[in-house]
Design a protein around this motif. Sequence first.
Motif, PDB file in Angstrom:
ATOM      1  N   VAL A  85       2.553  16.820   2.884  1.00  0.00           N
ATOM      2  CA  VAL A  85       2.183  15.561   4.202  1.00  0.00           C
ATOM      3  C   VAL A  85       0.966  15.745   4.323  1.00  0.00           C
ATOM      4  CG1 VAL A  85       2.705  16.832   6.520  1.00  0.00           C
ATOM      5  CG2 VAL A  85       4.390  17.859   5.373  1.00  0.00           C
ATOM      6  N   ILE A  86       0.180  16.787   3.565  1.00  0.00           N
ATOM      7  CA  ILE A  86      -1.682  16.481   3.965  1.00  0.00           C
ATOM      8  C   ILE A  86      -1.761  15.623   3.294  1.00  0.00           C
ATOM      9  CG2 ILE A  86      -3.476  17.192   3.683  1.00  0.00           C
ATOM     10  CD1 ILE A  86      -2.948  20.266   4.669  1.00  0.00           C
ATOM     11  N   VAL A  87      -1.716  15.455   2.309  1.00  0.00           N
ATOM     12  CA  VAL A  87      -1.971  14.554   1.142  1.00  0.00           C
ATOM     13  C   VAL A  87      -1.490  12.650   2.040  1.00  0.00           C
ATOM     14  CG1 VAL A  87      -1.246  13.940  -1.389  1.00  0.00           C
ATOM     15  CG2 VAL A  87      -1.877  15.277  -0.587  1.00  0.00           C
ATOM     16  N   GLY A 121      10.480   4.706 -10.031  1.00  0.00           N
ATOM     17  CA  GLY A 121       9.860   6.620  -9.272  1.00  0.00           C
ATOM     18  C   GLY A 121       9.420   5.825  -7.927  1.00  0.00           C
ATOM     19  N   ALA A 122       8.736   5.150  -8.301  1.00  0.00           N
ATOM     20  CA  ALA A 122       7.793   4.715  -7.103  1.00  0.00           C
ATOM     21  C   ALA A 122       8.300   4.259  -5.687  1.00  0.00           C
ATOM     22  CB  ALA A 122       6.878   3.623  -7.084  1.00  0.00           C
ATOM     23  N   PHE A 123       9.598   3.986  -6.391  1.00  0.00           N
ATOM     24  CA  PHE A 123      10.987   3.068  -5.325  1.00  0.00           C
ATOM     25  C   PHE A 123      11.678   4.098  -4.933  1.00  0.00           C
ATOM     26  CE2 PHE A 123       9.793  -0.879  -7.094  1.00  0.00           C
ATOM     27  CZ  PHE A 123       9.817  -1.901  -5.938  1.00  0.00           C
ATOM     28  N   ALA A 124      11.588   4.890  -5.102  1.00  0.00           N
ATOM     29  CA  ALA A 124      12.512   6.313  -4.225  1.00  0.00           C
ATOM     30  C   ALA A 124      11.328   7.590  -3.674  1.00  0.00           C
ATOM     31  CB  ALA A 124      13.300   7.950  -6.251  1.00  0.00           C
ATOM     32  N   THR A 125      10.574   7.599  -4.540  1.00  0.00           N
ATOM     33  CA  THR A 125       9.452   8.051  -3.649  1.00  0.00           C
ATOM     34  C   THR A 125       9.125   7.333  -2.395  1.00  0.00           C
ATOM     35  OG1 THR A 125       8.353   9.398  -5.397  1.00  0.00           O
ATOM     36  CG2 THR A 125       7.004   9.528  -3.770  1.00  0.00           C
ATOM     37  N   ALA A 126       8.978   6.494  -2.776  1.00  0.00           N
ATOM     38  CA  ALA A 126       8.455   5.939  -1.146  1.00  0.00           C
ATOM     39  C   ALA A 126       9.734   4.992  -0.592  1.00  0.00           C
ATOM     40  CB  ALA A 126       7.757   4.342  -2.193  1.00  0.00           C
ATOM     41  N   TRP A 127      11.045   4.646  -0.165  1.00  0.00           N
ATOM     42  CA  TRP A 127      11.733   4.344   0.847  1.00  0.00           C
ATOM     43  C   TRP A 127      11.711   5.303   1.721  1.00  0.00           C
ATOM     44  CZ3 TRP A 127      15.767   6.130   3.516  1.00  0.00           C
ATOM     45  CH2 TRP A 127      16.085   7.789   2.819  1.00  0.00           C
ATOM     46  N   PRO A 128      11.682   6.113   1.798  1.00  0.00           N
ATOM     47  CA  PRO A 128      11.125   7.012   3.124  1.00  0.00           C
ATOM     48  C   PRO A 128       9.941   6.825   4.088  1.00  0.00           C
ATOM     49  CG  PRO A 128      11.853   8.550   1.697  1.00  0.00           C
ATOM     50  CD  PRO A 128      11.304   7.259   0.844  1.00  0.00           C
ATOM     51  N   LEU A 168       0.906  -1.230  -0.516  1.00  0.00           N
ATOM     52  CA  LEU A 168      -0.102   0.044  -0.172  1.00  0.00           C
ATOM     53  C   LEU A 168       0.605   1.343   0.280  1.00  0.00           C
ATOM     54  CD1 LEU A 168      -2.683  -1.718   2.537  1.00  0.00           C
ATOM     55  CD2 LEU A 168      -2.792  -1.189  -0.359  1.00  0.00           C
ATOM     56  N   ILE A 169       1.947   1.530   0.684  1.00  0.00           N
ATOM     57  CA  ILE A 169       3.127   2.923   0.770  1.00  0.00           C
ATOM     58  C   ILE A 169       3.509   2.352  -1.294  1.00  0.00           C
ATOM     59  CG2 ILE A 169       4.859   3.350   1.084  1.00  0.00           C
ATOM     60  CD1 ILE A 169       4.438   2.145   4.312  1.00  0.00           C
ATOM     61  N   LEU A 170       4.168   1.344  -1.718  1.00  0.00           N
ATOM     62  CA  LEU A 170       4.067   1.393  -2.418  1.00  0.00           C
ATOM     63  C   LEU A 170       3.005   2.019  -4.033  1.00  0.00           C
ATOM     64  CD1 LEU A 170       6.364  -1.818  -3.310  1.00  0.00           C
ATOM     65  CD2 LEU A 170       6.952   0.469  -3.101  1.00  0.00           C
ATOM     66  N   VAL A 171       1.787   1.603  -3.877  1.00  0.00           N
ATOM     67  CA  VAL A 171       1.067   1.926  -3.783  1.00  0.00           C
ATOM     68  C   VAL A 171       1.165   3.666  -4.188  1.00  0.00           C
ATOM     69  CG1 VAL A 171      -2.000   2.189  -4.540  1.00  0.00           C
ATOM     70  CG2 VAL A 171      -0.471  -0.163  -4.531  1.00  0.00           C
ATOM     71  N   PHE A 172       0.405   3.800  -3.231  1.00  0.00           N
ATOM     72  CA  PHE A 172       0.522   4.934  -2.549  1.00  0.00           C
ATOM     73  C   PHE A 172       1.692   6.237  -3.262  1.00  0.00           C
ATOM     74  CE2 PHE A 172       2.916   8.542   0.125  1.00  0.00           C
ATOM     75  CZ  PHE A 172       1.890   9.860  -0.182  1.00  0.00           C
ATOM     76  N   ALA A 173       2.534   5.404  -3.418  1.00  0.00           N
ATOM     77  CA  ALA A 173       3.849   6.650  -4.343  1.00  0.00           C
ATOM     78  C   ALA A 173       4.284   6.286  -5.748  1.00  0.00           C
ATOM     79  CB  ALA A 173       5.480   5.024  -3.850  1.00  0.00           C
ATOM     80  N   GLY A 174       3.639   5.378  -5.994  1.00  0.00           N
ATOM     81  CA  GLY A 174       3.327   4.656  -7.375  1.00  0.00           C
ATOM     82  C   GLY A 174       1.864   6.089  -8.022  1.00  0.00           C
ATOM     83  N   VAL A 175       0.941   5.724  -7.233  1.00  0.00           N
ATOM     84  CA  VAL A 175      -0.152   6.876  -7.800  1.00  0.00           C
ATOM     85  C   VAL A 175       0.055   8.368  -8.102  1.00  0.00           C
ATOM     86  CG1 VAL A 175      -2.619   7.738  -6.674  1.00  0.00           C
ATOM     87  CG2 VAL A 175      -2.138   5.101  -6.743  1.00  0.00           C
TER      88      VAL A 175
END
Length: 129
Positions: free
Chosen positions: A97-99, A38-45, A18-25
């Motif tokens: 942050v809100i999103v 890109g999703a992994f780059a966004t998701a890793w933190p 679900l964290i990966l989905v959040f980043a991918g979306v």
Amino acid sequence: MQSTPRTWVPAAIGDLVLILVFAGVGRDAHARGDIITGAFATAWPFLAGAAAAWLLLRVWRQPLALWPSGVGVWLVTVAVGMALRAITGQTVVVPFVIVALLSLGVFLLGFRAVAALIRRGRRQRQRRA
């Protein structure tokens, strides 16, 4: 109730997916190419934040509980994720942050709420049988 790998492994995988989905979306919504890497780059933190939550809060004990496990994973994931993004020079602005709070809240609490409803339905069917 004592948790088993049969319970906590799917819950941990659920958080990860679900964290990966959040980043991918998010990547797709902002038309940033290379959605997969890109999703992994966004998701890793956020993945690091979720891992920290699982360790600090010992989520494996009650991985599907909304409280304290679900709420803890949600809030620690966002807090650590944003801190790591800031430390590594990634964008951390109030709208994001809100999103992230809202989206990850729906995802990380939502699947636990669905799991609770399924468990409740099973218990009710077992009582009737």
